[in-house]
Scaffold this motif. Structure first.
Motif, PDB file in Angstrom:
ATOM      1  N   GLU A 183       0.867  -1.112   0.035  1.00  0.00           N
ATOM      2  CA  GLU A 183       0.056   0.023   0.050  1.00  0.00           C
ATOM      3  C   GLU A 183       0.993   1.284  -0.194  1.00  0.00           C
ATOM      4  O   GLU A 183       1.499   1.563   1.099  1.00  0.00           O
ATOM      5  N   ILE A 184       0.704   1.877  -1.171  1.00  0.00           N
ATOM      6  CA  ILE A 184       1.794   3.286  -1.135  1.00  0.00           C
ATOM      7  C   ILE A 184       1.440   4.196  -0.185  1.00  0.00           C
ATOM      8  O   ILE A 184       2.346   4.753   0.441  1.00  0.00           O
ATOM      9  N   PRO A 185       0.139   4.656   0.074  1.00  0.00           N
ATOM     10  CA  PRO A 185      -0.167   5.661   1.222  1.00  0.00           C
ATOM     11  C   PRO A 185       0.606   5.106   2.351  1.00  0.00           C
ATOM     12  O   PRO A 185       0.976   5.806   3.326  1.00  0.00           O
ATOM     13  N   ASN A 212       6.087  10.998  -3.938  1.00  0.00           N
ATOM     14  CA  ASN A 212       4.692  10.819  -4.170  1.00  0.00           C
ATOM     15  C   ASN A 212       4.352   9.570  -4.948  1.00  0.00           C
ATOM     16  O   ASN A 212       5.192   9.032  -5.324  1.00  0.00           O
ATOM     17  N   PRO A 213       3.103   9.201  -4.767  1.00  0.00           N
ATOM     18  CA  PRO A 213       2.966   7.769  -5.341  1.00  0.00           C
ATOM     19  C   PRO A 213       3.229   7.641  -6.820  1.00  0.00           C
ATOM     20  O   PRO A 213       3.615   6.404  -7.128  1.00  0.00           O
ATOM     21  N   ARG A 214       2.964   8.768  -7.490  1.00  0.00           N
ATOM     22  CA  ARG A 214       3.463   8.459  -8.951  1.00  0.00           C
ATOM     23  C   ARG A 214       4.990   8.137  -9.226  1.00  0.00           C
ATOM     24  O   ARG A 214       5.178   7.568  -9.841  1.00  0.00           O
ATOM     25  N   LEU A 217       5.730   4.560  -8.206  1.00  0.00           N
ATOM     26  CA  LEU A 217       5.348   3.748  -9.172  1.00  0.00           C
ATOM     27  C   LEU A 217       6.165   3.750 -10.405  1.00  0.00           C
ATOM     28  O   LEU A 217       6.400   2.657 -11.002  1.00  0.00           O
TER      29      LEU A 217
END
Length: 224
Positions: A183-185, A212-214, A217
């Motif tokens: 889970e990235i958050p 940040n999540p982007r 990824l």
């Protein structure tokens, strides 16, 4: 190629099969792998060749597979909690039951384990409370470095919050942690840095407060 400071929480990110679990098991001495360079722990050279050695050095691993590699389903809560630390409660092979019970109860209270009795079978608890029992087991070993593989997988929101709080408290006590999470958050919330893996190789180390999540990824999908 990475370092870890005292009390730091380093999260491992990556897609399924990227090598997150393998990295933790390698450091624990359970996953033999060819490697180059050097590894040092507490300013001394360290070769992770077996789990017993890791435990003696204060390196403790918590598996992502709670049912197969964590709990003893047919045994009581006290057994599941104290099994790895019995030497602390025994003299000449005799276990001091009152000391064992007191230590386990203290950890259960700290982790807010919901139970009816220490003799209750662990299989009767919820997934979140089972995980807390396993966390009490590793805490009884007085760790210096915790290797936590998906510690909040498959548990309810309330239990997750308790585990997040525990990670924060242990970090404040100077215990270092390497934690994997899908889970990235969750990766970004309670860690100092994020190490990203892709196809078994490190593609980035990111400051959690500056990423940040982007971006995570992007490095997780990077071809190596």
């Amino acid at each position: 190629n990475f370092s870890l400071q005292k009390g730091e929480v380093l999260r491992i990110a990556g897609l399924l099969g990227a090598g997150r679990t393998e990295l933790l098991k390698f450091l624990y001495g359970e996953f033999p792998a060819d490697h180059s360079g050097t590894i040092s722990f507490m300013a001394e050279s360290f070769i992770p060749d077996n789990p017993g050695k890791a435990i003696r050095n204060g390196i403790i691993y918590l598996s992502e597979d709670r049912q197969r590699e964590g709990i003893f389903p047919r045994h009581a809560l006290i057994f599941n909690s104290s099994i790895s630390a019995l030497s602390q409660f025994s003299t000449m092979g005799y276990i001091h039951a009152s000391t064992e019970k007191e230590a386990v109860n203290d950890k259960f209270a700290e982790l807010n384990v919901r139970k009816s009795s220490l003799q209750q079978k662990i299989s009767t608890l919820s997934g979140g409370n089972q995980q807390k029992v396993l966390l009490s087991r590793i805490m009884l070993l007085n760790p210096r470095l915790l290797l936590l593989d998906e510690p909040t997988r498959g548990i309810d929101v309330g239990a997750k919050q308790d585990i997040y709080q525990l990670i924060e408290e242990l970090s404040g006590k100077g215990i270092s942690m390497i934690v994997t999470s899908s889970e990235i958050p969750e990766l970004m919330w309670i860690c100092n840095r994020i190490l990203v893996l892709s196809q078994g190789r490190q593609t980035a180390i990111l400051e959690s407060s500056r990423t940040n999540p982007r971006e995570i990824l992007h490095f997780a999908f990077q071809q190596v």
